[in-house]
Scaffold this active site. Structure first.
Site, mmCIF file in Angstrom:
data_model
loop_
_atom_site.group_PDB
_atom_site.id
_atom_site.type_symbol
_atom_site.label_atom_id
_atom_site.label_comp_id
_atom_site.label_asym_id
_atom_site.label_seq_id
_atom_site.Cartn_x
_atom_site.Cartn_y
_atom_site.Cartn_z
ATOM 1 N N HIS A 114 7.330 -3.401 3.466
ATOM 2 C CA HIS A 114 7.440 -4.491 2.446
ATOM 3 C C HIS A 114 5.563 -4.453 1.837
ATOM 4 O O HIS A 114 5.701 -4.955 0.330
ATOM 5 C CB HIS A 114 7.917 -5.655 3.438
ATOM 6 C CG HIS A 114 8.128 -6.352 2.256
ATOM 7 N ND1 HIS A 114 8.384 -8.107 3.052
ATOM 8 C CD2 HIS A 114 8.728 -6.373 0.848
ATOM 9 C CE1 HIS A 114 8.960 -9.240 2.449
ATOM 10 N NE2 HIS A 114 8.796 -7.944 0.503
ATOM 11 N N CYS A 124 4.095 -8.052 6.516
ATOM 12 C CA CYS A 124 5.575 -7.055 7.178
ATOM 13 C C CYS A 124 5.200 -5.564 6.306
ATOM 14 O O CYS A 124 4.873 -5.517 5.314
ATOM 15 C CB CYS A 124 6.636 -7.708 6.186
ATOM 16 S SG CYS A 124 7.940 -7.156 6.520
#
Length: 136
Positions: A114, A124
Site C-alpha cells: 500500500h 502499510c
C-alpha cells in the site's frame, strides 16, 4: 470480467499482541464502508479467508480499487503500536502461496505494498512487499 493489473498488500494495522480475527475485520469494514474492502485476509496462524469476491471492487486503495485486489495480513504494529513487520512464519508462507496463485490468475498484475502507491503516506504493509515479491 474485471481487469486486474495490481495486487496491493496491506496490514490490518493492529498490534502483534492483540487478536484481530477475520470476524473483527469484516465488522470493522462493514461499519466503515458497508462491505469488506479487502479481497483476502490472512490471520496470524496463516489461515487465508476470501472476504470479497475478486470480481467486486474493493475499498483498500483509493484511486486503484477498480483494477486491483487487496490482500491484508493481521498485524503490522509491534506491541507498542509502532509499524513493524509482524508477519508470522505461517503468514509469510500463506501470503507467498496466495500471491503466486493470484499472479497465475492475473499475470499482468504488479504486486505492491500500500505504501508504494503514489500519494500514500502510510507504512502499510510495514515491509517492502514490492521488493520481496518482485520475482513472482
Amino acid at each position: 470480467m474485471r481487469r486486474i493489473d495490481l495486487i496491493v498488500v496491506h496490514c490490518s494495522a493492529t498490534r502483534c499482541n492483540q487478536s484481530f480475527p477475520v470476524t473483527a475485520l469484516i465488522r470493522c469494514h462493514a461499519d466503515r464502508f458497508g462491505f469488506t474492502g479487502y479481497h483476502y485476509y490472512i490471520t496470524r496462524d496463516g489461515t487465508v479467508t476470501q472476504t470479497r469476491h475478486e470480481q467486486l471492487i474493493g475499498a483498500h486503495a483509493r484511486g486503484y480499487n477498480s483494477h486491483s485486489l487487496g490482500v491484508c495480513y493481521e498485524g503490522g504494529l509491534d506491541k507498542e503500536g509502532q509499524p513493524a513487520d509482524t508477519r508470522t512464519r505461517n503468514q509469510k508462507r500463506s501470503l507467498l502461496s496466495l500471491l503466486k496463485k493470484l499472479k497465475r490468475a492475473h499475470p499482468e498484475a504488479r504486486i505492491l505494498g500500500h505504501r508504494d502507491l503514489p500519494g500514500v503516506h502510510k507504512a502499510c504493509p510495514c515491509f517492502d512487499a514490492q521488493n520481496e515479491y518482485q520475482d513472482l
